[in-house]
Design a protein around this motif. Structure first.
Motif: not given
Length: 345
Positions: A22-34
């Motif tokens: 859930a945290e990874v999904a949340s971060l992906k909304q604001s950052y371009d991450l892998t």
């Protein structure tokens, strides 16, 4: 959930994988991450899981160090050593010593070794710190000492700390000192030989988390005094870790501890040092000890720090204070690193 960030690399830690997702999904909304999935490599450290154990190693860093000094790991004629330092040799500032034979960058190699020992190889900490003292003017003896460390690493390049959490253990600290261990009759004009060396390792749930080997800034007048200086130095780190663990408990994390409060067991092999630390009286021979060394006494009085005697043969921190003979070194190394038949060779 805990988020660890170093520049653009991050680790998420939680006992609940759904929270991580859930945290990874949340971060992906604001950052371009892998999302690279389960942790396998972080900042050059390899993580290998086997059951309830985790092996931390840095074979690529070791290979880089070997390349810098010109050691070919595939050459069967290359010597290998069972210990990183010669138990019969103490390094000194040797202004009239023989110049170095080779041209590799001494300071760069020692820097790489310092990073390696701080991350996953505490078994070479003493040897590396001893060599690091001579970066400004290294001689042939110092060069050979560095190469000995490399030949030791060559034989153990795929190994590192084997973490085997033991929930029955809380916070523990082994601390030791070597009183004026670098003194030698041929180097009496060197004032640094009057200083003692501190060594300590702090573990949590049976896993080493902080360790150090350093020369004492104060000149101790006796073995007991050098041990007490070492104890004071180590407990500064211990008190910080105790505060951190209490903060984690306050935020809902499960912290293995045999008592409701976070208590640290400290193991010391000098009974005079234990007497000074636990029996708070002013004595003629110790009244000169400064306030800077007594900062932990209130923790001892409240039984938040418990100091116990341990035989010298079982003093893990002994590996951080002096070069040891092969058998004693290997016994303490295996105890420190968690190396056994159960941990991958």
């Amino acid at each position: 959930i805990i988020l660890i960030v170093y520049v653009d690399d991050a680790i998420l830690i939680s006992p609940d994988k759904t929270r991580i997702d859930a945290e990874v999904a949340s971060l992906k909304q604001s950052y371009d991450l892998t999302d690279d999935g389960p942790l396998h490599d972080y900042l050059g450290t390899r993580f290998e899981r086997k059951g309830g154990e985790v092996l931390l190693s840095q074979p690529r860093m070791i290979q880089r160090i070997l390349d810098l000094v010109g050691i070919d790991p595939n050459d069967e004629k290359t010597r290998r050593h069972d210990t990183p330092a010669d138990s019969e040799t103490i390094l000194h500032k040797d202004e009239k010593g023989n110049p170095r034979k080779q041209t590799w960058n001494y300071r760069a190699v020692v820097g790489c070794l310092s990073y390696l020992q701080a991350m996953v190889r505490p078994d070479i900490t003493f040897a590396v710190q001893a060599c690091a003292r001579f970066c400004n003017d290294p001689k042939q003896s110092h060069e050979e000492a560095v190469k000995r460390i490399c030949r030791y690493l060559l034989a153990t390049r795929d190994r590192g700390i084997c973490m085997k959490p033991d929930r029955s253990k809380g916070l523990e600290c082994y601390v030791d000192a070597d009183w004026a261990g670098s003194w030698h009759k041929d180097h009496t004009n060197d004032p640094s030989t009057a200083h003692s060396r501190t060594g300590y390792v702090i573990s949590f749930a049976g896993c080493p988390i902080i360790w150090g080997s350093k020369m004492q800034s104060l000149i101790a007048l006796s073995t007991a005094e050098s041990e007490y200086i070492a104890l004071s130095t180590a407990l500064r780190e211990v008190i910080y870790v105790m505060n951190l663990l209490n903060e984690l408990k306050g935020r809902g994390f499960t912290v293995p501890s045999p008592t409701p409060k976070v208590v640290c067991k400290v193991f010391e092999d000098n009974k005079s040092c234990i007497e000074i630390a636990t029996n708070h009286k002013t004595r003629p021979r110790t009244k000169h000890l400064s306030v800077r060394l007594h900062h932990f006494r209130s923790f001892v009085q409240q039984r938040l720090i418990v100091i116990q005697h341990v035989p010298t043969t079982q003093q893990t921190a002994d590996i951080f204070t002096k070069p040891l003979p092969r058998i004693q070194f290997q016994v303490l190394r295996n105890q420190l690193m968690g190396w056994s038949s159960n941990c991958r060779e």
